[in-house]
Scaffold this motif. Structure first.
Motif, PDB file in Angstrom:
ATOM      1  N   ARG A 310       8.892   6.941   9.125  1.00  0.00           N
ATOM      2  CA  ARG A 310       9.787   8.101   9.190  1.00  0.00           C
ATOM      3  C   ARG A 310      11.256   7.680   9.198  1.00  0.00           C
ATOM      4  NH1 ARG A 310       6.059  10.177  13.153  1.00  0.00           N
ATOM      5  NH2 ARG A 310       7.555   9.745  14.815  1.00  0.00           N
ATOM      6  N   MET A 311      11.542   6.491   9.683  1.00  0.00           N
ATOM      7  CA  MET A 311      12.924   6.037   9.780  1.00  0.00           C
ATOM      8  C   MET A 311      13.497   5.569   8.448  1.00  0.00           C
ATOM      9  SD  MET A 311      13.924   6.556  12.837  1.00  0.00           S
ATOM     10  CE  MET A 311      15.422   5.543  12.893  1.00  0.00           C
ATOM     11  N   ARG A 312      12.651   5.375   7.451  1.00  0.00           N
ATOM     12  CA  ARG A 312      13.146   4.909   6.155  1.00  0.00           C
ATOM     13  C   ARG A 312      13.937   6.006   5.450  1.00  0.00           C
ATOM     14  NH1 ARG A 312       8.020   1.683   3.421  1.00  0.00           N
ATOM     15  NH2 ARG A 312       7.532   0.310   5.180  1.00  0.00           N
ATOM     16  N   ASP A 313      14.769   5.589   4.509  1.00  0.00           N
ATOM     17  CA  ASP A 313      15.604   6.543   3.781  1.00  0.00           C
ATOM     18  C   ASP A 313      14.804   7.176   2.639  1.00  0.00           C
ATOM     19  OD1 ASP A 313      17.576   7.340   1.548  1.00  0.00           O
ATOM     20  OD2 ASP A 313      18.889   7.053   3.270  1.00  0.00           O
ATOM     21  N   PRO A 314      14.682   8.507   2.594  1.00  0.00           N
ATOM     22  CA  PRO A 314      13.873   9.136   1.539  1.00  0.00           C
ATOM     23  C   PRO A 314      14.463   8.963   0.150  1.00  0.00           C
ATOM     24  CG  PRO A 314      15.065  10.799   2.794  1.00  0.00           C
ATOM     25  CD  PRO A 314      15.254   9.490   3.521  1.00  0.00           C
ATOM     26  N   LEU A 315      15.785   8.826   0.045  1.00  0.00           N
ATOM     27  CA  LEU A 315      16.394   8.632  -1.269  1.00  0.00           C
ATOM     28  C   LEU A 315      16.050   7.259  -1.823  1.00  0.00           C
ATOM     29  CD1 LEU A 315      18.165   9.551  -3.582  1.00  0.00           C
ATOM     30  CD2 LEU A 315      20.176   8.851  -2.264  1.00  0.00           C
ATOM     31  N   LEU A 316      16.204   6.226  -1.000  1.00  0.00           N
ATOM     32  CA  LEU A 316      15.865   4.878  -1.453  1.00  0.00           C
ATOM     33  C   LEU A 316      14.381   4.775  -1.783  1.00  0.00           C
ATOM     34  CD1 LEU A 316      17.925   2.657   1.036  1.00  0.00           C
ATOM     35  CD2 LEU A 316      18.516   3.327  -1.295  1.00  0.00           C
ATOM     36  N   GLU A 317      13.539   5.329  -0.916  1.00  0.00           N
ATOM     37  CA  GLU A 317      12.100   5.268  -1.145  1.00  0.00           C
ATOM     38  C   GLU A 317      11.705   6.056  -2.399  1.00  0.00           C
ATOM     39  OE1 GLU A 317       9.301   4.188   1.477  1.00  0.00           O
ATOM     40  OE2 GLU A 317      10.931   2.730   1.479  1.00  0.00           O
ATOM     41  N   GLY A 318      12.305   7.228  -2.563  1.00  0.00           N
ATOM     42  CA  GLY A 318      11.979   8.044  -3.721  1.00  0.00           C
ATOM     43  C   GLY A 318      12.412   7.407  -5.020  1.00  0.00           C
ATOM     44  N   CYS A 319      13.602   6.821  -5.037  1.00  0.00           N
ATOM     45  CA  CYS A 319      14.101   6.171  -6.260  1.00  0.00           C
ATOM     46  C   CYS A 319      13.251   4.960  -6.613  1.00  0.00           C
ATOM     47  CB  CYS A 319      15.560   5.769  -6.089  1.00  0.00           C
ATOM     48  SG  CYS A 319      16.698   7.169  -6.073  1.00  0.00           S
ATOM     49  N   ALA A 320      12.863   4.189  -5.594  1.00  0.00           N
ATOM     50  CA  ALA A 320      12.010   3.026  -5.849  1.00  0.00           C
ATOM     51  C   ALA A 320      10.666   3.462  -6.422  1.00  0.00           C
ATOM     52  CB  ALA A 320      11.821   2.231  -4.561  1.00  0.00           C
ATOM     53  N   ALA A 321      10.084   4.525  -5.862  1.00  0.00           N
ATOM     54  CA  ALA A 321       8.793   5.007  -6.346  1.00  0.00           C
ATOM     55  C   ALA A 321       8.914   5.596  -7.750  1.00  0.00           C
ATOM     56  CB  ALA A 321       8.234   6.053  -5.389  1.00  0.00           C
ATOM     57  N   LEU A 322      10.001   6.311  -8.007  1.00  0.00           N
ATOM     58  CA  LEU A 322      10.203   6.928  -9.318  1.00  0.00           C
ATOM     59  C   LEU A 322      10.263   5.885 -10.425  1.00  0.00           C
ATOM     60  CD1 LEU A 322      10.848   9.631 -10.828  1.00  0.00           C
ATOM     61  CD2 LEU A 322      13.262   9.072 -10.498  1.00  0.00           C
ATOM     62  N   ALA A 323      10.850   4.737 -10.127  1.00  0.00           N
ATOM     63  CA  ALA A 323      11.085   3.725 -11.155  1.00  0.00           C
ATOM     64  C   ALA A 323      10.053   2.611 -11.147  1.00  0.00           C
ATOM     65  CB  ALA A 323      12.482   3.128 -10.975  1.00  0.00           C
ATOM     66  N   THR A 324       8.996   2.757 -10.359  1.00  0.00           N
ATOM     67  CA  THR A 324       7.987   1.700 -10.286  1.00  0.00           C
ATOM     68  C   THR A 324       7.409   1.420 -11.673  1.00  0.00           C
ATOM     69  OG1 THR A 324       7.378   2.216  -8.013  1.00  0.00           O
ATOM     70  CG2 THR A 324       5.752   1.048  -9.334  1.00  0.00           C
ATOM     71  N   ARG A 325       7.403   0.146 -12.031  1.00  0.00           N
ATOM     72  CA  ARG A 325       6.882  -0.270 -13.341  1.00  0.00           C
ATOM     73  C   ARG A 325       5.707  -1.221 -13.118  1.00  0.00           C
ATOM     74  NH1 ARG A 325       8.401  -4.649 -16.898  1.00  0.00           N
ATOM     75  NH2 ARG A 325      10.011  -5.236 -15.405  1.00  0.00           N
ATOM     76  N   GLN A 326       4.575  -0.894 -13.692  1.00  0.00           N
ATOM     77  CA  GLN A 326       3.409  -1.738 -13.515  1.00  0.00           C
ATOM     78  C   GLN A 326       3.695  -3.134 -14.038  1.00  0.00           C
ATOM     79  OE1 GLN A 326      -0.119  -0.123 -15.227  1.00  0.00           O
ATOM     80  NE2 GLN A 326      -1.443  -1.765 -14.535  1.00  0.00           N
ATOM     81  N   GLY A 327       3.494  -4.119 -13.195  1.00  0.00           N
ATOM     82  CA  GLY A 327       3.758  -5.495 -13.602  1.00  0.00           C
ATOM     83  C   GLY A 327       5.205  -5.903 -13.457  1.00  0.00           C
ATOM     84  N   GLY A 328       6.079  -5.020 -12.964  1.00  0.00           N
ATOM     85  CA  GLY A 328       7.482  -5.367 -12.795  1.00  0.00           C
ATOM     86  C   GLY A 328       7.731  -6.145 -11.512  1.00  0.00           C
ATOM     87  N   ASP A 329       8.958  -6.532 -11.315  1.00  0.00           N
ATOM     88  CA  ASP A 329       9.362  -7.283 -10.127  1.00  0.00           C
ATOM     89  C   ASP A 329       9.691  -6.294  -9.019  1.00  0.00           C
ATOM     90  OD1 ASP A 329      10.547  -8.853  -8.195  1.00  0.00           O
ATOM     91  OD2 ASP A 329      11.650 -10.104  -9.608  1.00  0.00           O
TER      92      ASP A 329
END
Length: 503
Positions: A310-329
């Motif tokens: 709950r303490m994590r930032d929803p913007l950072l988490e959401g942006c990371a999830a939105l841009a997740t690329r299979q096999g990426g770094d």
């Protein structure tokens, strides 16, 4: 018990932090099933079905649930049970609110739901309903403070919200189904009930939750020709919110029915929502109204998350999830953030204390567009970021990140929707967004999107120069023709002279 009424058993939670969760919300007006994909702190809606049953439509006259509404709701809940049996989310939450809570036959309805749909409804108290609405606001806007107001078909919940989280809450019978009579009498009754608790809930900011107020906000957007039709975190100042509420409260029903996008049932309750909003602004001395697309359902999910999550930032988490690329770094976004910090952290902020978070968000979207056609990546990334259902950001911040996402893939200044960007951002913020996107592009091209390779180069601003230096022996491998081109673009946007240092 029919086959459809077999009790639903959720499957075990998925490994890691990603899982599906479902919420069944039985409200006074609507009955809804929402299935979410939870990726860490990020909350994504992947299925959303609503039936406007009007369970509480007779509550003010009879004190009982609407017979037609009961039949409609039961049919919807039987379908929802079948869907859950097929989808098998890891977690299922149920909530029934004011109509079921207050109706004399509410307990009978709960028993019928169990017998006919195999679902156990949790009937929330007024205090619980207020608490979960406030938690939902925090799920979508962690820095929110003031007072939360959740207007449903039968009730209005008010909750204090400060830096410690939700405080005192109250449930008032001020929904459209709980009040009958002439407009002047309803206005007087609403004002009296809000006035009785005004000393407890006075605040500068009001966080509005509920379909009636979302539609009020959408109408206000049309009235002022607002270009970004995203309800979450849409703000209205005191005067414009009052004016909108007064206009909508007095519009003839025929005029409202002619507005595209408004259902007939919403038209019937919208004037009441406007009256309540007007009285809240005046009685609580509100200075601004902020819309929240997150509410009770998201509050239930948020409460179930571990405290650290709950303490994590929803913007950072959401942006990371939105841009997740299979096999990426997976470490690329954080590495880019650290790499660009010496340059952008030294600049005069254009978003105050939010500067570091926005830089981190833009960096975590470095791989957004990796699977899109290269000729269209920049435009499509812009559109996706501008309207992505990610919490924790204002409309101005949405526009900033959208421009940065465009600049991540293109050096052109001809980004989409320039009128929208101009209305939400000033020229300094636009230039900074372009520079940030250019910085992300430089880091990605230099390293081949590898966090490990990025460690062998250093970027800093010094004495009017943008200095890009490599570790010993890495000059020829990292500073090619394209790298120099990207670095020159970034230097130009920052008003600096480029200096390359090969070691």
């Amino acid at each position: 018990m029919s086959a459809l009424a077999a009790p639903f058993k959720p499957r075990p939670a998925l490994s890691g932090e990603s899982r599906d969760a479902a919420v069944i919300d039985v409200g006074s007006n609507s009955v809804r099933l929402v299935i979410y994909r939870l990726e860490g702190r990020a909350i994504w809606t992947v299925f959303n079905e609503k039936v406007l049953a009007g369970l509480g439509s007779d509550l003010g006259d009879t004190g009982r649930l609407s017979p037609r509404g009961v039949q409609t709701a039961l049919a919807a809940l039987r379908r929802f049970s079948a869907l859950l049996g097929a989808i098998k989310p890891a977690e299922v939450f149920t909530a029934a609110t004011a109509a079921v809570r207050d109706a004399s036959d509410g307990a009978d309805f709960v028993r019928r739901v169990q017998a006919e749909a195999g679902l156990t409804l949790r009937v929330l108290s007024g205090a619980e309903e207020a608490h979960y609405a406030a938690l939902g606001v925090l799920a979508g806007a962690p820095d929110a403070q003031g007072v939360v107001g959740d207007l449903g078909g039968a009730s209005l919940e008010l909750t204090q919200l400060d830096e410690l989280g939700p405080g005192k809450g109250v449930s008032l019978p001020l929904g459209p189904f709980s009040m009958r009579g002439k407009e002047s009498d309803i206005r007087k009754a609403v004002g009296a009930q809000i006035g009785a608790v005004a000393h407890t809930f006075k605040a500068d900011a009001f966080h509005a939750v509920g379909g009636g107020w979302r539609n009020l906000a959408l109408l206000h957007m049309r009235m002022c020709d607002y270009p970004l039709h995203v309800v979450h975190q849409y703000e209205m100042g005191r005067r414009e919110a009052l004016d909108a509420a007064r206009v909508i409260a007095r519009l003839p029903k025929g005029s409202l029915e002619g507005i595209p996008g408004l259902s007939k049932k919403r038209v019937e309750t919208l004037p009441h929502a406007a009256i309540v909003m007007e009285q809240l602004i005046e009685r609580l001395d509100l200075q601004k109204v902020v819309l929240s697309a997150y509410g009770l359902r998201e509050g239930l999910l948020f409460e179930a998350m571990p405290p650290g999550l709950r303490m994590r930032d929803p913007l950072l988490e959401g942006c990371a999830a939105l841009a997740t690329r299979q096999g990426g770094d997976d470490g690329l976004g954080a590495a880019l953030d650290d790499w660009l910090a010496p340059v952008f952290g030294a600049l005069k902020p254009v978003f105050g204390e939010r500067e570091d978070v926005l830089r981190g968000a833009a960096c975590r979207m470095a791989d957004l567009g990796a699977r899109l056609h290269p000729d269209h990546r920049a435009d499509l990334a812009f559109e996706q970021v501008l309207r992505a259902p990610i919490g924790g950001q204002t409309h101005a911040e949405r526009a900033f990140l959208a421009v940065a996402a465009f600049a991540r893939h293109a050096s052109s200044a001809n980004f989409p929707e320039p009128a929208t960007v101009a209305r939400l951002l000033g020229s300094d913020r636009v230039r900074r967004a372009r520079a940030l996107g250019a910085g992300v592009r430089l880091g990605c091209d230099l390293s081949g999107r590898s966090a490990a390779l990025l460690e062998h180069a250093h970027l800093e601003a010094r004495d009017g120069r943008l200095v890009l230096a490599t570790a010993h022996g890495w000059g020829d491998m990292l500073l090619g023709e394209q790298t120099e081109k990207r670095a020159q673009t970034l230097a130009g946007l920052l008003g600096l002279t480029l200096e390359l240092v090969r070691k």
